[in-house]
Design an enzyme around this catalytic site. Structure first.
Site, PDB file in Angstrom:
ATOM      1  N   TRP A 129      47.504  38.379  43.989  1.00 30.20           N
ATOM      2  CA  TRP A 129      47.771  36.946  44.161  1.00 30.20           C
ATOM      3  C   TRP A 129      49.217  36.562  43.910  1.00 30.20           C
ATOM      4  CZ3 TRP A 129      49.945  35.681  39.639  1.00 30.20           C
ATOM      5  CH2 TRP A 129      49.593  36.453  38.526  1.00 30.20           C
ATOM      6  N   ASN A 130      50.002  37.441  43.292  1.00 24.36           N
ATOM      7  CA  ASN A 130      51.299  36.968  42.782  1.00 24.36           C
ATOM      8  C   ASN A 130      52.315  36.676  43.883  1.00 24.36           C
ATOM      9  OD1 ASN A 130      51.347  39.777  43.167  1.00 24.36           O
ATOM     10  ND2 ASN A 130      53.029  40.025  41.738  1.00 24.36           N
ATOM     11  N   LYS A 153      41.125  41.457  52.115  1.00 26.12           N
ATOM     12  CA  LYS A 153      40.555  40.682  51.005  1.00 26.12           C
ATOM     13  C   LYS A 153      41.689  40.144  50.139  1.00 26.12           C
ATOM     14  CE  LYS A 153      38.845  41.243  46.774  1.00 26.12           C
ATOM     15  NZ  LYS A 153      39.285  39.912  46.303  1.00 26.12           N
ATOM     16  N   PRO A 154      41.981  38.853  50.307  1.00 23.32           N
ATOM     17  CA  PRO A 154      42.990  38.285  49.412  1.00 23.32           C
ATOM     18  C   PRO A 154      42.408  38.209  48.008  1.00 23.32           C
ATOM     19  CG  PRO A 154      42.009  36.549  50.767  1.00 23.32           C
ATOM     20  CD  PRO A 154      41.369  37.843  51.192  1.00 23.32           C
ATOM     21  N   GLY A 204      47.450  45.703  43.213  1.00 24.91           N
ATOM     22  CA  GLY A 204      46.860  45.059  42.040  1.00 24.91           C
ATOM     23  C   GLY A 204      47.179  45.855  40.786  1.00 24.91           C
ATOM     24  N   SER A 205      46.324  45.704  39.795  1.00 20.29           N
ATOM     25  CA  SER A 205      46.608  46.300  38.491  1.00 20.29           C
ATOM     26  C   SER A 205      46.282  47.793  38.471  1.00 20.29           C
ATOM     27  CB  SER A 205      45.779  45.589  37.420  1.00 20.29           C
ATOM     28  OG  SER A 205      44.413  45.788  37.705  1.00 20.29           O
ATOM     29  N   GLU A 226      49.475  50.155  45.252  1.00 22.75           N
ATOM     30  CA  GLU A 226      50.704  49.529  44.747  1.00 22.75           C
ATOM     31  C   GLU A 226      50.314  48.790  43.472  1.00 22.75           C
ATOM     32  OE1 GLU A 226      53.374  49.114  48.651  1.00 22.75           O
ATOM     33  OE2 GLU A 226      52.713  47.238  47.769  1.00 22.75           O
ATOM     34  N   LEU A 227      50.765  49.328  42.344  1.00 21.53           N
ATOM     35  CA  LEU A 227      50.231  48.836  41.062  1.00 21.53           C
ATOM     36  C   LEU A 227      51.323  48.199  40.203  1.00 21.53           C
ATOM     37  CD1 LEU A 227      47.973  51.964  40.431  1.00 21.53           C
ATOM     38  CD2 LEU A 227      47.453  49.901  41.747  1.00 21.53           C
ATOM     39  N   CYS A 261      55.533  42.296  40.309  1.00 17.80           N
ATOM     40  CA  CYS A 261      55.301  43.697  39.927  1.00 17.80           C
ATOM     41  C   CYS A 261      56.606  44.333  39.498  1.00 17.80           C
ATOM     42  CB  CYS A 261      54.673  44.462  41.073  1.00 17.80           C
ATOM     43  SG  CYS A 261      55.571  44.282  42.607  1.00 17.80           S
ATOM     44  N   GLU A 358      52.148  45.843  30.476  1.00 25.91           N
ATOM     45  CA  GLU A 358      52.662  44.892  31.457  1.00 25.91           C
ATOM     46  C   GLU A 358      52.393  43.464  30.960  1.00 25.91           C
ATOM     47  OE1 GLU A 358      50.804  44.700  35.388  1.00 25.91           O
ATOM     48  OE2 GLU A 358      52.788  44.627  36.286  1.00 25.91           O
TER      49      GLU A 358
HETATM   50  P1  NAD Z   1      43.693  42.953  39.986  1.00 27.18           P
HETATM   51  O1  NAD Z   1      43.663  44.435  39.863  1.00 27.18           O
HETATM   52  O2  NAD Z   1      43.012  42.160  38.965  1.00 27.18           O
HETATM   53  O3  NAD Z   1      43.058  42.504  41.393  1.00 27.18           O
HETATM   54  C1  NAD Z   1      43.580  42.943  42.622  1.00 27.18           C
HETATM   55  C2  NAD Z   1      42.514  42.825  43.684  1.00 27.18           C
HETATM   56  O4  NAD Z   1      41.457  43.723  43.387  1.00 27.18           O
HETATM   57  C3  NAD Z   1      41.892  41.447  43.803  1.00 27.18           C
HETATM   58  O5  NAD Z   1      41.719  41.147  45.169  1.00 27.18           O
HETATM   59  C4  NAD Z   1      40.553  41.618  43.103  1.00 27.18           C
HETATM   60  O6  NAD Z   1      39.563  40.735  43.568  1.00 27.18           O
HETATM   61  C5  NAD Z   1      40.205  43.046  43.458  1.00 27.18           C
HETATM   62  N1  NAD Z   1      39.294  43.717  42.523  1.00 27.18           N
HETATM   63  C6  NAD Z   1      39.171  43.519  41.175  1.00 27.18           C
HETATM   64  N2  NAD Z   1      38.258  44.368  40.658  1.00 27.18           N
HETATM   65  C7  NAD Z   1      37.798  45.126  41.697  1.00 27.18           C
HETATM   66  C8  NAD Z   1      36.849  46.177  41.795  1.00 27.18           C
HETATM   67  N3  NAD Z   1      36.173  46.640  40.736  1.00 27.18           N
HETATM   68  N4  NAD Z   1      36.626  46.731  42.998  1.00 27.18           N
HETATM   69  C9  NAD Z   1      37.309  46.300  44.099  1.00 27.18           C
HETATM   70  N5  NAD Z   1      38.206  45.300  44.068  1.00 27.18           N
HETATM   71  C10 NAD Z   1      38.462  44.724  42.877  1.00 27.18           C
HETATM   72  O7  NAD Z   1      45.238  42.569  40.107  1.00 27.18           O
HETATM   73  P2  NAD Z   1      45.887  41.126  40.252  1.00 27.18           P
HETATM   74  O8  NAD Z   1      45.761  40.400  38.973  1.00 27.18           O
HETATM   75  O9  NAD Z   1      45.397  40.474  41.494  1.00 27.18           O
HETATM   76  O10 NAD Z   1      47.406  41.489  40.516  1.00 27.18           O
HETATM   77  C11 NAD Z   1      48.340  41.682  39.489  1.00 27.18           C
HETATM   78  C12 NAD Z   1      48.698  43.145  39.405  1.00 27.18           C
HETATM   79  O11 NAD Z   1      49.167  43.599  40.663  1.00 27.18           O
HETATM   80  C13 NAD Z   1      49.838  43.407  38.440  1.00 27.18           C
HETATM   81  O12 NAD Z   1      49.567  44.563  37.712  1.00 27.18           O
HETATM   82  C14 NAD Z   1      51.028  43.634  39.372  1.00 27.18           C
HETATM   83  O13 NAD Z   1      52.059  44.380  38.813  1.00 27.18           O
HETATM   84  C15 NAD Z   1      50.371  44.309  40.527  1.00 27.18           C
HETATM   85  N6  NAD Z   1      51.182  44.195  41.741  1.00 27.18           N
HETATM   86  C16 NAD Z   1      51.796  45.305  42.223  1.00 27.18           C
HETATM   87  C17 NAD Z   1      52.594  45.209  43.348  1.00 27.18           C
HETATM   88  C18 NAD Z   1      53.327  46.394  43.894  1.00 27.18           C
HETATM   89  O14 NAD Z   1      53.848  46.291  44.988  1.00 27.18           O
HETATM   90  N7  NAD Z   1      53.406  47.506  43.198  1.00 27.18           N
HETATM   91  C19 NAD Z   1      52.743  43.986  43.983  1.00 27.18           C
HETATM   92  C20 NAD Z   1      52.085  42.873  43.465  1.00 27.18           C
HETATM   93  C21 NAD Z   1      51.296  42.996  42.351  1.00 27.18           C
END
Ligand code: NAD
Length: 454
Positions: A129-130, A153-154, A204-205, A226-227, A261, A358
């Site tokens: 979402w960021n 999936k946003p 995501g994370s 991409e975490l 990130c 983080e």
């Molecule tokens: P998140 O991991 O909580 O969620 C990311 C996505 O995964 C969401 O769409 C969520 O609904 C989905 N999700 C959650 N649990 C799931 C599961 N068990 N199975 C399948 N899908 C699932 O992360 P967030 O809070 O949305 O994003 C923040 C994180 O993303 C931070 O750690 C940030 O550093 C990272 N990030 C990395 C980059 C990069 O390019 N490296 C870019 C942006 C954000």
């Protein structure tokens, strides 16, 4: 699913989430449409992307308002994000033919050899979402250009933006059978992992990424991640203008409320310039306007997620208990909304949470180091490996330091930046694979080696 404005805490929309039945229908549509989409020639696919690019520009103000209403970032930063997404799309459009066309390796009378880049098929993009426009276009644009169909999936925190993206892609002429959106949170994400996609692209994370990687491994299809990061920055003693460096690096740590990130998450400063740097840094942080993200001139808006407030409070308490000095902030902001005061901690050590976990918020730890070697050791002391930055007069010194840091990006006299022409990739817990650059175009393809004897 309730969509909440994090700056006002009001429910601004209620959406129907997808379920197994609706997701399967969408998947079948994408599967049936994939061949047709990939059979279009590259020019036709690029024409659709070009119209989408134009629409992003034409609708920018409305899109920026929607983005700000669901993630809480200042309106100007929402506009910047859309502009940034356009820059990336432009690079992809300019370079697609060069990197996706057949590549001749040998061309003799007896033997011809080439590589072709075929689409993976139907790919799944689970996103964050960021920066929903930026991290979204890193994936679904090159995937579509390469001839894949996409289930996008946003994040549940950026779904209104996801729906706008879908609307504009369709308005640009993208067939329904080439792009579908999955509405929902974790449970919908789980459903997608149970389906038979030809590739999974996740942003995501680390925790979620690791879980997804393990589940997808059994399918034997590409899985790119991409975490998160805990990105270090080092200010050497030979910088030209300490105050200017402090101002620029404070922006690298606090832009988008630190929810990037590649935000600067740890700062190490050479002892010779430490005092001057900290004073200038603090002055910069205290000069920022805080408030409603819709107000022009506001730099610090609301955090997107309420839960993060507790994480930040925990990091401050842990640091102070271990001896850090709290120079400013350290607590929730007043009034409605998920506000946290920009927080600067000095006298930190690497065993504090604020220097290891983080933060993803408006908080930074600044530590004094005696020389480059200590800086390298501190910067390397992390499970993450997304970016690292060095500020120094000399590029030789910066390159020598950065080459010893295990990170996907190295910055000399800059930070918190992404370039469409360079691979965006994390190491260690920051991810696997690359988006952007030629690698990011080819990530959505499978190469075929052609051996042809005439
Ligand atoms: P998140 O991991 O909580 O969620 C990311 C996505 O995964 C969401 O769409 C969520 O609904 C989905 N999700 C959650 N649990 C799931 C599961 N068990 N199975 C399948 N899908 C699932 O992360 P967030 O809070 O949305 O994003 C923040 C994180 O993303 C931070 O750690 C940030 O550093 C990272 N990030 C990395 C980059 C990069 O390019 N490296 C870019 C942006 C954000």
């Amino acid at each position: 699913m309730n969509i909440i404005n994090p700056a006002t805490e009001e429910v601004i929309r209620i959406l129907q989430e997808d379920d197994k039945v609706t997701l399967n229908k969408k998947y079948e549509l994408l599967k049936a449409g994939q061949l047709q989409w990939s059979k279009k020639n590259l020019t036709e696919r690029l024409a659709v992307i070009h119209r989408f690019y134009d629409l992003l520009g034409a609708e920018q103000e409305v899109l920026a308002g929607i983005l700000t209403s669901e993630v809480g970032k200042p309106l100007q930063q929402s506009r910047n994000e859309i502009n940034g997404a356009k820059t990336r799309i432009q690079w992809m459009m300019n370079n697609a033919e060069k990197y996706l066309s057949d590549e001749w390796v040998t061309d003799t009378e007896e033997l011809k050899e080439k590589i072709s880049y075929d689409a993976l098929g139907v790919v799944c993009n689970i996103s964050a979402w960021n920066y929903p426009y930026l991290v979204g276009v890193n994936v679904f644009i090159p995937a579509l250009i390469a001839g894949n169909t996409v289930m996008y999936k946003p994040s549940e925190y950026a779904t209104l933006t996801g729906l706008e993206i879908e609307k504009l892609l369709k308005k640009a002429g993208l067939p329904d059978a080439a792009f579908q959106i999955a509405v929902g949170g974790k449970l919908v994400g789980e459903e997608l992992l149970d389906m038979d996609f030809d590739g999974y692209f996740f942003t995501g994370s680390y925790q979620t990424g690791k879980y997804i990687y393990e589940k997808v491994a059994l399918k034997m299809v590409p899985c790119q991640l991409e975490l998160g990061g805990k990105d270090p920055l080092y200010v050497a003693d030979d910088v030209n203008d300490v105050a200017a460096v402090a101002g620029g690096t404070a922006d690298g740590a606090f832009y988008n409320n630190g929810q990037s990130c590649c935000a600067v998450e740890r700062i190490y400063v050479h002892e010779k310039v430490y005092e001057e740097y900290v004073t200038a840094f603090l002055k910069e942080v205290q000069s920022w306007k805080k408030g409603l993200p819709t107000e022009e001139g506001v730099y610090i808006g609301a955090l997107t997620r309420k839960e993060q407030l507790e994480v930040l409070e925990g990091q401050v308490a842990d640091a102070v208990a271990k001896g850090a000095s709290l120079l400013t902030g350290g607590k929730r902001g007043a009034g409605e909304g998920y506000n946290f005061e920009p927080t600067v901690l000095s006298n930190v050590t690497n065993d504090m949470k604020v220097m290891q976990e983080e933060s993803f918020g408006p908080i930074i730890g600044i530590m004094k180091v005696k020389d480059d070697n200590e800086a390298i050791a501190m910067m390397q002391d992390t499970t993450y490996g997304l970016t690292a930055a060095v500020y120094s007069r000399g590029s030789d010194r910066a390159e020598r330091i950065l080459s010893q840091i295990d990170s996907g990006s190295g910055y000399w006299n800059c930070c918190d930046r992404v370039s469409a022409g360079l691979p965006w990739s994390g190491r260690k817990h920051s991810g696997i694979g690359s988006t952007l650059s030629h690698q990011g175009l080819r990530a959505f393809t499978k190469p075929k080696g052609w051996h042809m004897r005439g």
